[in-house]
Every structure is written in C-alpha cells, then in structure tokens.
Design a protein around this motif. Structure first.
Motif, PDB file in Angstrom:
ATOM      1  N   GLY A  11       0.796  -1.225   0.000  1.00 43.16           N
ATOM      2  CA  GLY A  11       0.000   0.000   0.000  1.00 43.16           C
ATOM      3  C   GLY A  11       0.824   1.268   0.000  1.00 43.16           C
ATOM      4  N   ALA A  12       2.122   1.151  -0.313  1.00 43.60           N
ATOM      5  CA  ALA A  12       3.022   2.303  -0.203  1.00 43.60           C
ATOM      6  C   ALA A  12       2.738   3.392  -1.217  1.00 43.60           C
ATOM      7  CB  ALA A  12       4.474   1.836  -0.337  1.00 43.60           C
ATOM      8  N   LEU A  13       2.087   3.079  -2.360  1.00 42.34           N
ATOM      9  CA  LEU A  13       1.893   4.075  -3.417  1.00 42.34           C
ATOM     10  C   LEU A  13       0.613   4.885  -3.267  1.00 42.34           C
ATOM     11  CD1 LEU A  13       3.079   2.166  -6.625  1.00 42.34           C
ATOM     12  CD2 LEU A  13       4.394   3.479  -4.969  1.00 42.34           C
ATOM     13  N   LEU A  14      -0.166   4.587  -2.246  1.00 44.33           N
ATOM     14  CA  LEU A  14      -1.388   5.363  -2.023  1.00 44.33           C
ATOM     15  C   LEU A  14      -1.032   6.739  -1.470  1.00 44.33           C
ATOM     16  CD1 LEU A  14      -3.728   2.654  -0.493  1.00 44.33           C
ATOM     17  CD2 LEU A  14      -4.253   4.055  -2.479  1.00 44.33           C
ATOM     18  N   ILE A  15      -1.532   7.774  -2.141  1.00 41.56           N
ATOM     19  CA  ILE A  15      -1.246   9.137  -1.684  1.00 41.56           C
ATOM     20  C   ILE A  15      -2.515   9.920  -1.368  1.00 41.56           C
ATOM     21  CG2 ILE A  15       0.964   9.305  -2.883  1.00 41.56           C
ATOM     22  CD1 ILE A  15      -0.418  10.749  -5.153  1.00 41.56           C
TER      23      ILE A  15
ATOM     24  N   ALA B 123       7.269   8.652  -9.203  1.00 38.17           N
ATOM     25  CA  ALA B 123       7.854   8.002 -10.377  1.00 38.17           C
ATOM     26  C   ALA B 123       7.183   6.666 -10.651  1.00 38.17           C
ATOM     27  CB  ALA B 123       9.359   7.818 -10.165  1.00 38.17           C
ATOM     28  N   GLU B 124       6.926   5.890  -9.606  1.00 43.26           N
ATOM     29  CA  GLU B 124       6.312   4.582  -9.815  1.00 43.26           C
ATOM     30  C   GLU B 124       4.850   4.720 -10.226  1.00 43.26           C
ATOM     31  OE1 GLU B 124       6.065   0.195  -7.646  1.00 43.26           O
ATOM     32  OE2 GLU B 124       7.320   1.788  -6.810  1.00 43.26           O
ATOM     33  N   ARG B 125       4.129   5.676  -9.656  1.00 47.07           N
ATOM     34  CA  ARG B 125       2.741   5.896 -10.072  1.00 47.07           C
ATOM     35  C   ARG B 125       2.693   6.360 -11.523  1.00 47.07           C
ATOM     36  NH1 ARG B 125      -1.456   6.351  -6.433  1.00 47.07           N
ATOM     37  NH2 ARG B 125      -2.453   7.771  -7.908  1.00 47.07           N
ATOM     38  N   SER B 126       3.659   7.167 -11.930  1.00 51.74           N
ATOM     39  CA  SER B 126       3.706   7.617 -13.325  1.00 51.74           C
ATOM     40  C   SER B 126       3.872   6.445 -14.279  1.00 51.74           C
ATOM     41  CB  SER B 126       4.851   8.614 -13.506  1.00 51.74           C
ATOM     42  OG  SER B 126       4.960   9.020 -14.850  1.00 51.74           O
ATOM     43  N   LEU B 127       4.710   5.484 -13.909  1.00 57.53           N
ATOM     44  CA  LEU B 127       4.873   4.282 -14.736  1.00 57.53           C
ATOM     45  C   LEU B 127       3.561   3.504 -14.828  1.00 57.53           C
ATOM     46  CD1 LEU B 127       8.351   2.956 -13.525  1.00 57.53           C
ATOM     47  CD2 LEU B 127       7.814   3.948 -15.757  1.00 57.53           C
ATOM     48  N   ASN B 128       2.861   3.400 -13.706  1.00 58.40           N
ATOM     49  CA  ASN B 128       1.577   2.698 -13.709  1.00 58.40           C
ATOM     50  C   ASN B 128       0.550   3.396 -14.608  1.00 58.40           C
ATOM     51  OD1 ASN B 128       2.607   0.836 -11.936  1.00 58.40           O
ATOM     52  ND2 ASN B 128       1.628   1.714 -10.124  1.00 58.40           N
ATOM     53  N   GLU B 129       0.542   4.724 -14.567  1.00 63.31           N
ATOM     54  CA  GLU B 129      -0.399   5.477 -15.399  1.00 63.31           C
ATOM     55  C   GLU B 129      -0.079   5.302 -16.878  1.00 63.31           C
ATOM     56  OE1 GLU B 129      -0.110   9.416 -13.984  1.00 63.31           O
ATOM     57  OE2 GLU B 129      -1.025   8.994 -12.022  1.00 63.31           O
ATOM     58  N   ASP B 130       1.214   5.254 -17.210  1.00 64.75           N
ATOM     59  CA  ASP B 130       1.611   5.053 -18.609  1.00 64.75           C
ATOM     60  C   ASP B 130       1.230   3.668 -19.114  1.00 64.75           C
ATOM     61  OD1 ASP B 130       2.662   7.572 -18.601  1.00 64.75           O
ATOM     62  OD2 ASP B 130       4.737   6.923 -18.254  1.00 64.75           O
ATOM     63  N   ASP B 131       1.241   2.687 -18.186  1.00 67.70           N
ATOM     64  CA  ASP B 131       0.902   1.316 -18.576  1.00 67.70           C
ATOM     65  C   ASP B 131      -0.596   1.085 -18.671  1.00 67.70           C
ATOM     66  OD1 ASP B 131       3.557   0.705 -18.672  1.00 67.70           O
ATOM     67  OD2 ASP B 131       3.641  -0.151 -16.651  1.00 67.70           O
TER      68      ASP B 131
ATOM     69  N   GLN C  78      -9.126  -1.633  -5.854  1.00 68.76           N
ATOM     70  CA  GLN C  78     -10.482  -1.114  -5.675  1.00 68.76           C
ATOM     71  C   GLN C  78     -10.473   0.371  -5.319  1.00 68.76           C
ATOM     72  OE1 GLN C  78     -12.431  -3.579  -2.737  1.00 68.76           O
ATOM     73  NE2 GLN C  78     -13.256  -4.951  -4.294  1.00 68.76           N
ATOM     74  N   VAL C  79      -9.501   0.801  -4.533  1.00 68.58           N
ATOM     75  CA  VAL C  79      -9.489   2.202  -4.070  1.00 68.58           C
ATOM     76  C   VAL C  79      -8.631   3.097  -4.957  1.00 68.58           C
ATOM     77  CG1 VAL C  79      -9.954   1.514  -1.688  1.00 68.58           C
ATOM     78  CG2 VAL C  79      -7.586   1.784  -2.450  1.00 68.58           C
ATOM     79  N   ASP C  80      -7.623   2.539  -5.640  1.00 68.41           N
ATOM     80  CA  ASP C  80      -6.749   3.354  -6.496  1.00 68.41           C
ATOM     81  C   ASP C  80      -5.939   2.421  -7.404  1.00 68.41           C
ATOM     82  OD1 ASP C  80      -5.024   5.051  -7.745  1.00 68.41           O
ATOM     83  OD2 ASP C  80      -4.286   6.021  -5.919  1.00 68.41           O
ATOM     84  N   PRO C  81      -6.395   2.210  -8.647  1.00 67.96           N
ATOM     85  CA  PRO C  81      -5.704   1.276  -9.550  1.00 67.96           C
ATOM     86  C   PRO C  81      -4.245   1.665  -9.820  1.00 67.96           C
ATOM     87  CG  PRO C  81      -7.871   1.835 -10.405  1.00 67.96           C
ATOM     88  CD  PRO C  81      -7.618   2.756  -9.254  1.00 67.96           C
ATOM     89  N   HIS C  82      -3.932   2.942  -9.786  1.00 69.79           N
ATOM     90  CA  HIS C  82      -2.561   3.370 -10.068  1.00 69.79           C
ATOM     91  C   HIS C  82      -1.608   3.170  -8.886  1.00 69.79           C
ATOM     92  CE1 HIS C  82      -3.777   4.848 -13.889  1.00 69.79           C
ATOM     93  NE2 HIS C  82      -4.519   5.837 -13.412  1.00 69.79           N
ATOM     94  N   ALA C  83      -2.149   2.698  -7.752  1.00 71.02           N
ATOM     95  CA  ALA C  83      -1.304   2.473  -6.571  1.00 71.02           C
ATOM     96  C   ALA C  83      -0.805   1.037  -6.488  1.00 71.02           C
ATOM     97  CB  ALA C  83      -2.069   2.823  -5.301  1.00 71.02           C
ATOM     98  N   LEU C  84      -1.142   0.198  -7.461  1.00 76.10           N
ATOM     99  CA  LEU C  84      -0.644  -1.175  -7.463  1.00 76.10           C
ATOM    100  C   LEU C  84       0.863  -1.196  -7.679  1.00 76.10           C
ATOM    101  CD1 LEU C  84      -3.366  -3.055  -9.548  1.00 76.10           C
ATOM    102  CD2 LEU C  84      -2.804  -3.437  -7.146  1.00 76.10           C
TER     103      LEU C  84
END
Length: 530
Positions: free
Chosen positions: A116-120, A518-526, A157-163
C-alpha cells in the motif's frame, strides 16, 4: 488488552496454548512496533528537530540507532522496522488496532505497508485501511503470493494506479551474497539475471574453469565455484602442485581487497617436517599461540610468506595445493585438523585450512600488540597502531553494528588532543555512528567510555548502558590484553565544537515522495491495472 491475552493462556495446554501464545506474541510485537513510532514522535517533538530533517544523519537515523542498540540488531534491520512502524502508525491505524489484538502477524503487517506504499490520496488510504481491517477477520491462512494478490485486489479497488505493478520479475533482478555464519568459511551467492546474461555468465565460468591443467584435483562443480571467486582476476590458479605448470602461478593483482586475520601458527609450518608426509602432531602439550596474528590481503599477487629466504616453498603450501576444498574442510588426524581458526575482517570465522589456502599469494602483515607503549604524539595513528586497532575490533564498535573495521573511522573515545592517540583510547566506528556520537552526543546524548582491554561502554540518551567487546576476543584473546592507561589533558570541548553536520540535498520525505510519484507515473503510462 495485552494483559488479558496473557491471562487467557493460564492453564491451557497443547494446541490451545499454542494458539493463545501465538496471539500473545503478535500483540507483544505490536506493542514493540508502536513503541518505535512513539520514539520517533518524541525525537521530532524535541527542540530544534525540524532543522535535522536535512542532516546526513537525521532524526530517523538517530532513533534507529537507539532501536538497534536496545534490540542488539543491525542498523539496517532497525531502520526497516522503524519505517514499518511509522507507516503503520500514520497510514494504517485500523490495521494497527487489529495487530494490537494479536489477530495478525508482523509479516502480514509488513506486506500491507509495502503493497500500500503508493497510495497518496487520504480518502483512498482510509478506505483501504478499513477494508483490510475488516478482511483480516475473515481470511483463511494464505501463502505469501496469495496474500499479496489479495491485498493488491483491495488496493486496486481504491486506487488502480497504486498497485505495485512495476515490481515485475525483471525489475526485481538482484544479486545476494550471504556469508554463512556457521564457521564453515563458505558463502552462498543467489542471483536473478536476464536469460542472455546468465548464458554469458555460464560460458564465462566454463572458460575460467578450463584454464587449469588436467592434473588439477578439483571436481567440475568445485572448479565452477572457484571460478566465481576468480572472476576478478580473469584467471583461475591451478592447484596441481606441479612446479612446471604455467596455470599454477599466482593470479594477477586486482583492486579488490579481502582482509583475513589469522594466527602465525596457522600459516607457519615446522621446518624439520619431511616432504613426503604431513607434519606429525607433537606428543607434548602444544605451545601457547603467538601474540602476533597476521592480516592477509588476497588481492596482492606477490607472496611474502614467513619462510626463510632462499628455501623452497614449504611442505604445507604444497599440501594445501593438493587438497580440494572439501578435503581441506574434512577433519584429518594430522596438523591440518588442528589449525587455529581465522576470521574475515568483520568477524566471520574461517577454518584454519581455508585460511591457509587463502593466504597463498597474499601479502602478510604482522600485527604487533602495543603493550604499554606510550601514546603517539599526533592525531592520526600510525599504520602499525591502526592495523592493530582494526584487527582487535574487527567491526564497528557501536552496539549491533557489524560493518567491517576496514570500512570504519578510527575514533578517539576522549577527543584529541585531550585524549591521547593510544590503543586504550582508539576504536573503530563506522561513519554513521561516528556522526551519531559527534552530533547526537553530549550530556543528554550518546556517550562512550573505553577500558584498557578495548571494551567500550555506550550510554544511550535514556541512560541505559550497552557494552561491546572487541570482535577478536573469542578467536584472538591476546589482542585484548590491556594497553597503556589513558591520561587526559584538560577538559575536552563539546563534541560539536567547530564541526558541521553534513547535509542532504533533499530530505528523506522528499526522496520518498519522488519515488512514489515516479512509480505511479509508470503505472499510469501502462494503463489501468488488472
């Protein structure tokens, strides 16, 4: 709540007691983790703490050092535990409450913090906290993989980009070197590489193994293992023992240095032993060991053995060249089985036979105990004294720290020039704990006292004392013989007089925010997750 859990175990036996004590263990771990978070809160609440966020050794580092000393664990482990404690306290309070009841394990809590570290977004974080706290009461036992997937499902469920989708197997490639602490003198290397790199590496090992002559006594597996250690020299020395074998010469020097401390008797050999058989053990009680252990440097090619000038290579050298690694570690009735153990700088044991083999082609430096010699009249110790201090201590002398002494500073316990440059006032301290003593020391911080035998007594900010003894005391007790008593000159100034703490370019919080972005940005690009 915790006392109620302990009382519930009274009179229980068998599986019932096992289940109850497991829950008590979880609850006790939750209290320990909560205490760590509270210690950091106190550090942040202290006067002037806001200015320390950009210190090279900040509030978190200082608290982690205290945690490591209190639990006798390494600084890295203490820091990791503190980061988990802070994340649990600040981001997952409902999961922390379930943890305090003993219903989940520390391993599961660590997984929650990591996945859950990427949840902001605060709302998404609160929603995940509530979902996890509810789910933990319903989950059946799961494997690590299934646990991570179940948590990831709730995160999505709460934030797909936080995976944590960027942690693919390819991005998780790594090399782990684990030195065994069982005294075998062996290590395990685990590596995850790209397939094409692995094929090239395998071919490299085969080519190195092929550089020895057919008379080499090692098996194919042993040659491949030794070839890994020889990669830095580009050639594997042959152990056939034949004088005319070109492959048996010492390998060329490299810029990699490995320090080994061994007693002189381990590397020496009786002069009168016949060349056809190993030297026989003496029937009398063996003489006490020499007071001059030696430090060997595997990276130097020129052999400076302790043999008489002009003699042929000694029998013991030839015997070791004829032994395979397995044979060298197998007990034998001769002198090989009675060799005194050695140690890598850092404290790990080496069997005597392995140490003697490592000394082939090494530079040997005699380590001289200073005895009652007077102090040196300068700040920086001589090489002779510095070598003794490093071999006596073996590691950083702060409680729980295991950084090898060759990677540490030599610190004056009583600051120079008020404290002398002598063995009784010098010790090895890594740069992190040197800064801790200097900038987090004083009457209300960390203080240290050193005895004549090298024992160091650390006093923590809360008044608790931690005693560390020289790392050589078990294998080389002669290095801990008392040295000259320290006499001070005047009253030492404050630790920070004229000094400035090195500073970070960015704070720890800024670094963490940048990594998450940076990691969330990669998730959004994918695109959206599964």
């Amino acid at each position: 709540m915790f006392d109620d859990l302990v009382d519930a175990t009274t009179g229980t036996r068998g599986a019932g007691a096992l289940s109850s004590w497991a829950r008590v263990e979880n609850a006790a771990c939750a209290h320990r983790v909560a205490t760590m978070a509270a210690m950091l809160d106190e550090a942040h609440a202290a006067s002037g703490s806001a200015d320390r966020d950009q210190w090279c050794l900040d509030n978190l580092d200082a608290v982690a050092a205290h945690i490591g000393a209190a639990q006798n664990i390494t600084p890295g482990t203490a820091t990791h535990q503190l980061l988990v404690a802070v994340a649990l306290h600040d981001r997952f309070p409902k999961v922390a409450a379930v943890f305090a009841e003993g219903l989940v394990t520390y391993a599961l809590v660590k997984t929650v913090v990591h996945r859950g570290a990427l949840l902001i977004d605060p709302d998404a974080l609160r929603a995940l906290d509530a979902l996890l706290a509810q789910a933990f009461g319903e989950w059946e036992p799961r494997s690590v993989d299934k646990t991570e997937k179940a948590i990831d499902f709730l995160v999505a469920q709460v934030d797909p980009h936080a995976l944590r989708r960027s942690e693919t197997k390819a991005r998780g490639r790594s090399v782990e070197v684990r030195i065994e602490e069982d005294g075998s003198g062996l290590a395990t290397v685990l590596a995850t590489l790209f397939a094409h790199d692995a094929k090239a590496f395998e071919a490299r090992l085969k080519n190195l193994a092929a550089t020895v002559c057919p008379a080499d006594p090692r098996t194919a597996d042993q040659l491949r293992a030794d070839a890994i250690g020889a990669i830095g020299t580009d050639r594997l020395a042959c152990l056939c023992g034949n004088d005319d074998c070109a492959a048996a010469q010492d390998p060329p020097a490299t810029d990699v240095v490995v320090y080994v401390i061994a007693s002189e008797e381990t590397l020496a050999e009786p002069k009168d032993a016949p060349e056809s058989e190993p030297p026989a053990p003496k029937p009398e009680t063996p003489a006490p060991p020499s007071d001059t252990p030696v430090e060997t440097d595997e990276s130097i090619a020129a052999a400076e053995r302790a043999a008489i000038d002009g003699e042929e290579p000694r029998l013991f050298d030839k015997l070791l060249r004829d032994l395979t690694l397995t044979e060298a570690m197998t007990p034998t009735p001769g002198r090989l089985a009675k060799l005194r153990p050695a140690a890598l700088m850092g404290g790990l044991f080496l069997p005597g036979a392995i140490a003697c083999r490592a000394a082939i082609g090494a530079t040997i430096t005699r380590i001289v105990h200073p005895g009652q010699a007077p102090p040196e009249n300068r700040y920086r110790p001589s090489k002779k004294l510095a070598d003794f201090i490093r071999c006596r201590d073996m590691t950083c002398r702060f409680p729980g720290c295991r950084r090898p002494a060759t990677q540490t500073d030599i610190d004056h316990t009583i600051p120079w020039p008020h404290g002398p440059t002598t063995a009784s006032n010098l010790k090895c301290v890594c740069r992190r704990h040197h800064l801790l003593k200097t900038f987090w020391g004083g009457e209300n911080g960390w203080r240290d006292t050193q005895l004549n035998d090298g024992t160091v007594i650390w006093t923590a900010p809360d008044g608790r004392e931690f005693v560390t003894t020289p790392g050589s005391r078990l294998l080389f007790p002669e290095l801990s013989r008392p040295t000259a008593t320290v006499t001070t000159t005047g009253r030492p100034p404050p630790h920070t007089a004229g000094l400035t703490m090195p500073r970070r370019k960015t704070t720890r919080a800024q670094d963490r925010a940048a990594r998450i972005a940076a990691e969330r940005s990669l998730n959004e690009d994918d695109g959206p997750g599964p």
